[in-house]
Design an enzyme around this catalytic site. Structure first.
Site, PDB file in Angstrom:
ATOM      1  N   LYS A 119      -6.535 -19.669   3.606  1.00 21.27           N
ATOM      2  CA  LYS A 119      -7.818 -20.379   3.651  1.00 21.27           C
ATOM      3  C   LYS A 119      -7.893 -21.274   4.888  1.00 21.27           C
ATOM      4  O   LYS A 119      -6.879 -21.775   5.391  1.00 21.27           O
ATOM      5  CB  LYS A 119      -8.011 -21.219   2.378  1.00 21.27           C
ATOM      6  CG  LYS A 119      -8.169 -20.382   1.103  1.00 21.27           C
ATOM      7  CD  LYS A 119      -9.491 -19.675   1.048  1.00 21.27           C
ATOM      8  CE  LYS A 119      -9.610 -18.716  -0.138  1.00 21.27           C
ATOM      9  NZ  LYS A 119      -9.724 -19.404  -1.434  1.00 21.27           N
ATOM     10  N   ARG A 131      -2.588 -16.314  -6.075  1.00 21.39           N
ATOM     11  CA  ARG A 131      -3.287 -15.163  -5.498  1.00 21.39           C
ATOM     12  C   ARG A 131      -3.075 -15.192  -3.983  1.00 21.39           C
ATOM     13  O   ARG A 131      -3.507 -16.128  -3.310  1.00 21.39           O
ATOM     14  CB  ARG A 131      -4.775 -15.246  -5.844  1.00 21.39           C
ATOM     15  CG  ARG A 131      -5.612 -14.052  -5.390  1.00 21.39           C
ATOM     16  CD  ARG A 131      -7.059 -14.234  -5.850  1.00 21.39           C
ATOM     17  NE  ARG A 131      -7.891 -13.082  -5.527  1.00 21.39           N
ATOM     18  CZ  ARG A 131      -8.525 -12.903  -4.374  1.00 21.39           C
ATOM     19  NH1 ARG A 131      -8.425 -13.835  -3.412  1.00 21.39           N
ATOM     20  NH2 ARG A 131      -9.261 -11.836  -4.169  1.00 21.39           N
TER      21      ARG A 131
END
Length: 274
Positions: free
Chosen positions: A219, A255
């Site tokens: 991210k 994840r």
């Protein structure tokens, strides 16, 4: 009729890794890499060999600013991949009930819904009837607008209240609570500071009583905290650090895009924790 499944805590003991295969041309990190079904299926099998407990297959990008795709387009992307992966542990990343139903018919065992059953009024029934596992995620707004000045009174309290409400909704819709996990939605309508606060205070979310899934892998916040102004992604080293920090604060499922490195790091972290 729903299928009998072991509780999600048993199916995914801490820490478990969920691999990511985006069958999209515009995902934030791996856009176009898995556009060919054979390539995507091979990537999923490699992730399982590297230690992933399950691989999440998605055909619609939810990166900041992304637009939705039609049902037919999403099906055309994911179905050929799922057909090649029958018999292996797969989850489907979708907000469309028809996509979830097709994926479940092809053997998917978990529905990962970034809208937390708000995107399609038929999704709750589809999951309940199948007996599948379900991940409910928090997202402020929608992908197209979610990163436009996200605001909260208290990001952790607000996210916890939302997830508690959606958990209640899911159970009332007939989905067994012991098949549900919760995702605070790192990067989905949150600033860099809010993302890190959610991980820092993760025990408050774990107190809801359901396993927590964290998707911090690559991210942009991980690039920006390293001083890379305007970063669109973060490096693998930072992703691994964030995953270990989340695990140490109570996360169950991580994840990730880089499975082997995360599995190795989390194995060591678990050994140290005893």
């Amino acid at each position: 009729m729903s299928n009998p499944r072991t509780p999600i805590e048993e199916r995914f003991p801490r820490p478990s890794v969920m691999g990511v295969v985006n069958v999209t041309p515009d995902s934030f990190s791996d856009a176009g890499v898995h556009s060919e079904p054979d390539v995507a299926a091979a990537a999923a099998r490699r992730m399982l060999e590297e230690g992933a407990a399950i691989v999440d297959v998605g055909g619609e990008s939810t990166r900041p600013g992304s637009e939705g795709v039609t049902l037919d387009e999403e099906l055309s992307r994911v179905v050929p991949v799922l057909e090649r992966l029958q018999g292996v542990p797969i989850s489907i990343d979708t907000a469309k009930a028809a996509v979830a139903q097709r994926a479940l018919a092809l053997g998917a065992e978990l529905v990962n819904d970034v809208t937390a059953l708000r995107g399609d009024p038929r999704m709750a029934e589809a999951v309940a009837e199948s007996g599948a596992y379900l991940c409910l995620m928090h997202m402020q707004g929608e992908p197209r607008t979610m990163q436009v000045e996200p605001t909260y009174a208290d990001v952790v309290a607000d996210v916890a209240a939302f997830l508690q409400e959606r958990l209640r909704f899911a159970v009332e819709a007939g989905i067994a609570e012991d098949r549900i996990c919760l995702d605070p939605g790192i990067g989905f309508g949150k600033t860099m500071e809010q993302n890190f606060e959610l991980v820092r205070r993760l025990p408050e979310l774990a107190a809801l009583g359901r396993p927590i899934l964290i998707g911090f892998s690559r991210k942009s916040s991980l690039g920006r905290v390293l001083g890379r102004r305007g970063a669109k992604t973060g490096p693998m080293s930072a992703s691994v650090a964030a995953a270990v920090a989340a695990y140490e604060r109570g996360a169950t499922i991580l994840r990730v895009h880089d499975v082997r490195e995360h599995v190795e790091a989390l194995t060591v972290a678990a050994a140290v924790a005893g």
